[in-house]
Scaffold this active site. Structure first.
Site, PDB file in Angstrom:
ATOM      1  N   ASN A 196      62.271  37.815  61.829  1.00 47.09           N
ATOM      2  CA  ASN A 196      61.300  38.290  62.646  1.00 47.09           C
ATOM      3  C   ASN A 196      61.785  39.012  63.852  1.00 47.09           C
ATOM      4  O   ASN A 196      63.021  38.880  64.036  1.00 47.09           O
ATOM      5  CB  ASN A 196      60.126  37.613  62.838  1.00 47.09           C
ATOM      6  CG  ASN A 196      60.452  36.432  63.607  1.00 47.09           C
ATOM      7  OD1 ASN A 196      60.663  36.410  64.801  1.00 47.09           O
ATOM      8  ND2 ASN A 196      60.039  35.210  63.302  1.00 47.09           N
TER       9      ASN A 196
ATOM     10  N   LYS B  33      74.350  36.263  45.205  1.00 44.46           N
ATOM     11  CA  LYS B  33      73.603  37.350  46.056  1.00 44.46           C
ATOM     12  C   LYS B  33      72.734  38.179  44.955  1.00 44.46           C
ATOM     13  O   LYS B  33      73.044  38.264  43.573  1.00 44.46           O
ATOM     14  CB  LYS B  33      74.725  38.595  46.229  1.00 44.46           C
ATOM     15  CG  LYS B  33      74.059  39.593  47.026  1.00 44.46           C
ATOM     16  CD  LYS B  33      75.049  40.555  47.407  1.00 44.46           C
ATOM     17  CE  LYS B  33      74.485  42.057  47.779  1.00 44.46           C
ATOM     18  NZ  LYS B  33      75.103  43.038  47.486  1.00 44.46           N
TER      19      LYS B  33
ATOM     20  N   ASP C  93      54.293  23.261  60.085  1.00 45.84           N
ATOM     21  CA  ASP C  93      53.897  23.658  61.422  1.00 45.84           C
ATOM     22  C   ASP C  93      54.300  22.900  62.454  1.00 45.84           C
ATOM     23  O   ASP C  93      53.995  21.647  62.450  1.00 45.84           O
ATOM     24  CB  ASP C  93      52.324  23.850  61.488  1.00 45.84           C
ATOM     25  CG  ASP C  93      51.940  24.694  62.771  1.00 45.84           C
ATOM     26  OD1 ASP C  93      52.369  24.380  63.729  1.00 45.84           O
ATOM     27  OD2 ASP C  93      51.052  25.531  62.549  1.00 45.84           O
ATOM     28  N   ILE C  94      55.597  23.063  63.096  1.00 50.95           N
ATOM     29  CA  ILE C  94      56.151  22.247  64.233  1.00 50.95           C
ATOM     30  C   ILE C  94      55.015  22.068  65.215  1.00 50.95           C
ATOM     31  O   ILE C  94      54.673  20.830  65.622  1.00 50.95           O
ATOM     32  CB  ILE C  94      57.396  22.819  64.741  1.00 50.95           C
ATOM     33  CG1 ILE C  94      58.280  23.148  63.498  1.00 50.95           C
ATOM     34  CG2 ILE C  94      58.069  21.992  65.690  1.00 50.95           C
ATOM     35  CD1 ILE C  94      59.357  24.052  64.322  1.00 50.95           C
TER      36      ILE C  94
ATOM     37  N   LYS D  68      43.319  27.665  68.110  1.00 51.53           N
ATOM     38  CA  LYS D  68      44.665  27.009  67.822  1.00 51.53           C
ATOM     39  C   LYS D  68      44.834  25.495  68.850  1.00 51.53           C
ATOM     40  O   LYS D  68      45.293  24.754  68.672  1.00 51.53           O
ATOM     41  CB  LYS D  68      45.804  27.632  68.269  1.00 51.53           C
ATOM     42  CG  LYS D  68      46.290  28.576  66.914  1.00 51.53           C
ATOM     43  CD  LYS D  68      47.202  29.604  67.085  1.00 51.53           C
ATOM     44  CE  LYS D  68      47.161  30.473  65.829  1.00 51.53           C
ATOM     45  NZ  LYS D  68      47.876  32.050  65.963  1.00 51.53           N
TER      46      LYS D  68
ATOM     47  N   LYS E  75      45.692  22.741  66.458  1.00 53.65           N
ATOM     48  CA  LYS E  75      47.030  21.987  66.703  1.00 53.65           C
ATOM     49  C   LYS E  75      47.066  21.206  67.689  1.00 53.65           C
ATOM     50  O   LYS E  75      48.302  20.806  67.972  1.00 53.65           O
ATOM     51  CB  LYS E  75      47.947  23.366  66.961  1.00 53.65           C
ATOM     52  CG  LYS E  75      47.943  24.392  66.069  1.00 53.65           C
ATOM     53  CD  LYS E  75      49.204  25.261  65.925  1.00 53.65           C
ATOM     54  CE  LYS E  75      49.056  26.438  64.939  1.00 53.65           C
ATOM     55  NZ  LYS E  75      50.633  27.010  64.717  1.00 53.65           N
TER      56      LYS E  75
ATOM     57  N   PHE F 158      52.042  28.864  71.659  1.00 55.20           N
ATOM     58  CA  PHE F 158      51.985  30.253  71.708  1.00 55.20           C
ATOM     59  C   PHE F 158      51.211  30.894  70.879  1.00 55.20           C
ATOM     60  O   PHE F 158      51.081  30.128  69.483  1.00 55.20           O
ATOM     61  CB  PHE F 158      53.295  31.005  71.892  1.00 55.20           C
ATOM     62  CG  PHE F 158      53.723  31.095  73.238  1.00 55.20           C
ATOM     63  CD1 PHE F 158      54.426  29.957  74.004  1.00 55.20           C
ATOM     64  CD2 PHE F 158      54.138  32.244  73.871  1.00 55.20           C
ATOM     65  CE1 PHE F 158      54.788  29.974  75.133  1.00 55.20           C
ATOM     66  CE2 PHE F 158      54.560  32.270  75.179  1.00 55.20           C
ATOM     67  CZ  PHE F 158      55.154  31.360  75.942  1.00 55.20           C
TER      68      PHE F 158
ATOM     69  N   ASP G  80      56.317  31.117  58.887  1.00 55.62           N
ATOM     70  CA  ASP G  80      55.214  30.464  58.081  1.00 55.62           C
ATOM     71  C   ASP G  80      55.566  29.991  56.760  1.00 55.62           C
ATOM     72  O   ASP G  80      54.856  29.011  56.362  1.00 55.62           O
ATOM     73  CB  ASP G  80      53.757  31.248  58.328  1.00 55.62           C
ATOM     74  CG  ASP G  80      53.183  30.996  59.720  1.00 55.62           C
ATOM     75  OD1 ASP G  80      53.719  30.295  60.577  1.00 55.62           O
ATOM     76  OD2 ASP G  80      52.649  32.220  60.086  1.00 55.62           O
TER      77      ASP G  80
HETATM   78  N1  CTP Z   1      54.499  27.207  65.120  1.00 55.16           N
HETATM   79  C1  CTP Z   1      55.064  26.001  64.865  1.00 55.16           C
HETATM   80  N2  CTP Z   1      55.599  25.927  63.481  1.00 55.16           N
HETATM   81  C2  CTP Z   1      55.270  27.164  62.322  1.00 55.16           C
HETATM   82  C3  CTP Z   1      54.448  28.194  62.901  1.00 55.16           C
HETATM   83  C4  CTP Z   1      54.133  28.277  63.911  1.00 55.16           C
HETATM   84  O1  CTP Z   1      55.510  25.503  65.642  1.00 55.16           O
HETATM   85  N3  CTP Z   1      55.717  26.686  61.151  1.00 55.16           N
HETATM   86  C5  CTP Z   1      53.843  27.525  66.555  1.00 55.16           C
HETATM   87  C6  CTP Z   1      54.771  28.567  67.209  1.00 55.16           C
HETATM   88  O2  CTP Z   1      55.920  28.205  67.986  1.00 55.16           O
HETATM   89  C7  CTP Z   1      53.441  29.109  68.336  1.00 55.16           C
HETATM   90  C8  CTP Z   1      52.178  28.551  67.688  1.00 55.16           C
HETATM   91  O3  CTP Z   1      52.703  27.801  66.318  1.00 55.16           O
HETATM   92  O4  CTP Z   1      53.583  28.115  69.516  1.00 55.16           O
HETATM   93  C9  CTP Z   1      51.506  30.001  67.052  1.00 55.16           C
HETATM   94  O5  CTP Z   1      51.886  30.468  66.055  1.00 55.16           O
HETATM   95  P1  CTP Z   1      51.383  31.710  65.315  1.00 55.16           P
HETATM   96  O6  CTP Z   1      52.171  32.418  64.343  1.00 55.16           O
HETATM   97  O7  CTP Z   1      50.645  32.631  66.212  1.00 55.16           O
HETATM   98  O8  CTP Z   1      50.131  31.006  64.529  1.00 55.16           O
HETATM   99  P2  CTP Z   1      49.982  30.117  63.034  1.00 55.16           P
HETATM  100  O9  CTP Z   1      49.697  28.865  63.392  1.00 55.16           O
HETATM  101  O10 CTP Z   1      51.448  30.559  62.410  1.00 55.16           O
HETATM  102  O11 CTP Z   1      48.889  30.603  62.360  1.00 55.16           O
HETATM  103  P3  CTP Z   1      48.551  32.181  61.960  1.00 55.16           P
HETATM  104  O12 CTP Z   1      49.954  33.017  61.575  1.00 55.16           O
HETATM  105  O13 CTP Z   1      47.770  31.980  60.632  1.00 55.16           O
HETATM  106  O14 CTP Z   1      47.646  32.916  63.072  1.00 55.16           O
END
Ligand code: CTP
Length: 398
Positions: A207, A287, A304-305, A336, A340, A322, A277
């Site tokens: 990304n 390849k 999800d960390i 969130k 979370k 964030f 995600d």
């Molecule tokens: N995050 C994380 N681990 C993941 C995905 C996200 O720790 N596998 C953390 C990001 O570092 C950020 C927060 O979760 O602090 C929010 O990430 P975001 O992408 O906005 O939300 P998601 O939980 O992925 O939910 P969605 O994409 O459905 O909005």
């Protein structure tokens, strides 16, 4: 003994305001030495500079009357900070490329102390992608950008490109140099950057995250006395503080593993990484060839960390996440906090021009579990980092 600042002046009309900046530093007990480019001296005179700074102006590396000191080296060591104001597109480009063809650009390469750069130029020039790229390079190298305000420009137009006001420049430098131990003895864990999820030996899903927000946070926390661990996905940003320990990872799984090893000993955990995600269910050993008209890739969820840390965190650990949203932003961000188990959520809106990915600026709203919200203005990511930590301090458990 007052602090030492070296002011670098380049050839822009805003150089006249730098005279006031020299006064501000002097009035506040700083010792000031000035270096100016030849073009700067088209706008302001050596006599004015030397009278205000009460020091000899350094402008010519090969001046026959100079002392035997190697001036750009001795000045670099003497300085507690270098402040370049106004900074033209030309000097920004030279700094970005490491070109050293005059006193200021050579001094810049020799300085190991904090460097502040206050650009000033016509708005079209400021918005030129080359200038913007160079500004990003400087930020990635650890320079603090004091970004120009919108306002009336000398060329008769209004727009971006005006130099930050001398009072603001002085405050930023002074605040930076004043000792702040508000996070002394604290341990801070920060995630930053993107993750790369491999598809085959040459491709990945990634990304646009640059990692800059996370690195600005790491540096701001370290300067406040914290011991910082930054777990970063692939990013060209560099950390500039001895209290920052960097862990490089590539995938979401690696980031998860590294964070889990570190989390127990932390006081504050800030998850600013843009973690994938989903990750490919299978990584092709060779390849992938374009043999088929269509290709489907099966993806599986990553861990999800933030949520995982939220589950195990102790009451005395502050967890900050964030949220980057494109719709229902406030509602999703607040959700969130609960899903979370974060104490604070920092919402980046992709709708605000100048905020989010690959920008040097950001605008955020911070939501707290106890129902407060803190709205920032659009500012440099370094300044936003300060605001986030300032808010975190209200919630930290001492
Ligand atoms: N995050 C994380 N681990 C993941 C995905 C996200 O720790 N596998 C953390 C990001 O570092 C950020 C927060 O979760 O602090 C929010 O990430 P975001 O992408 O906005 O939300 P998601 O939980 O992925 O939910 P969605 O994409 O459905 O909005």
């Amino acid at each position: 003994m007052g602090k030492h600042v070296v002011i670098g002046i380049t050839g822009g009309i805003a150089a006249y305001k730098t005279m006031h900046l020299i006064r501000l530093f002097k009035k506040n007990g700083y010792e000031v030495r000035v270096t100016a480019t030849a073009n700067a001296l088209q706008f302001v005179t050596p006599l004015t500079i030397e009278t205000l700074s009460q020091n000899k102006l350094y402008t010519d590396m090969f001046d026959s009357h100079r002392t035997l000191e190697v001036e750009h080296i001795s000045m670099a060591e003497w300085a507690d900070a270098l402040v370049v104001a106004p900074a033209t597109a030309n000097i920004i480009a030279k700094f970005a490329l490491g070109i050293a063809d005059d006193a200021l650009s050579t001094l810049y390469l020799a300085v190991k102390k904090p460097v502040f750069v206050a650009p000033a130029m016509n708005s079209n020039m400021f918005e030129n992608p080359v200038v913007q790229e160079n500004i990003k390079i400087l930020q990635n190298h650890g320079c603090r950008l004091l970004l120009p305000n919108e306002g009336f420009l000398a060329c008769g137009t209004t727009g971006n490109g005006r130099m930050e006001e001398p009072e603001e420049i002085f405050d930023s430098v002074d605040e930076f140099l004043s000792d702040d131990h508000t996070l002394q003895g604290k341990r801070v864990l920060i995630t930053a950057g993107p993750t790369y999820e491999p598809l085959d030996p040459v491709r990945f899903i990634g990304n646009h995250s640059s990692g800059l927000m996370g690195f600005c946070l790491a540096e701001a926390a370290a300067r406040r006395g914290a011991r910082v661990s930054i777990v970063s996905g692939p990013s060209s940003c560099t950390a500039h503080h001895q209290n920052i320990h960097r862990y490089n990872v590539k995938t979401a799984e690696e980031m998860y593993q590294q964070c889990m090893q570190l989390v127990d000993e932390q006081d504050i955990i800030i998850m600013s990484a843009a973690v994938a995600d989903y990750t490919p269910a299978h990584v092709a050993p060779e390849k992938i060839k374009k043999d088929n008209a269509q290709l489907s890739i099966e993806l599986v969820k990553t861990k999800d960390i933030l949520a995982s840390v939220g589950k195990i965190k102790r009451d005395n650990q502050l967890l900050i996440g964030f949220a980057l949203e494109t719709e229902n932003e406030v509602e999703n961000a607040k959700k969130k906090l609960h899903t979370k188990n974060a104490d604070l959520i920092v919402l980046n809106s992709l709708r605000t021009a100048g905020a989010g990915f690959r920008t040097t600026t950001n605008q955020v709203t911070i939501y707290s579990k106890d129902g407060h919200e803190y709205v920032s203005e659009l500012k440099s990511k370094q300044e936003i980092a300060q605001e986030i930590l300032q808010t975190a301090l209200k919630y930290i458990h001492n």
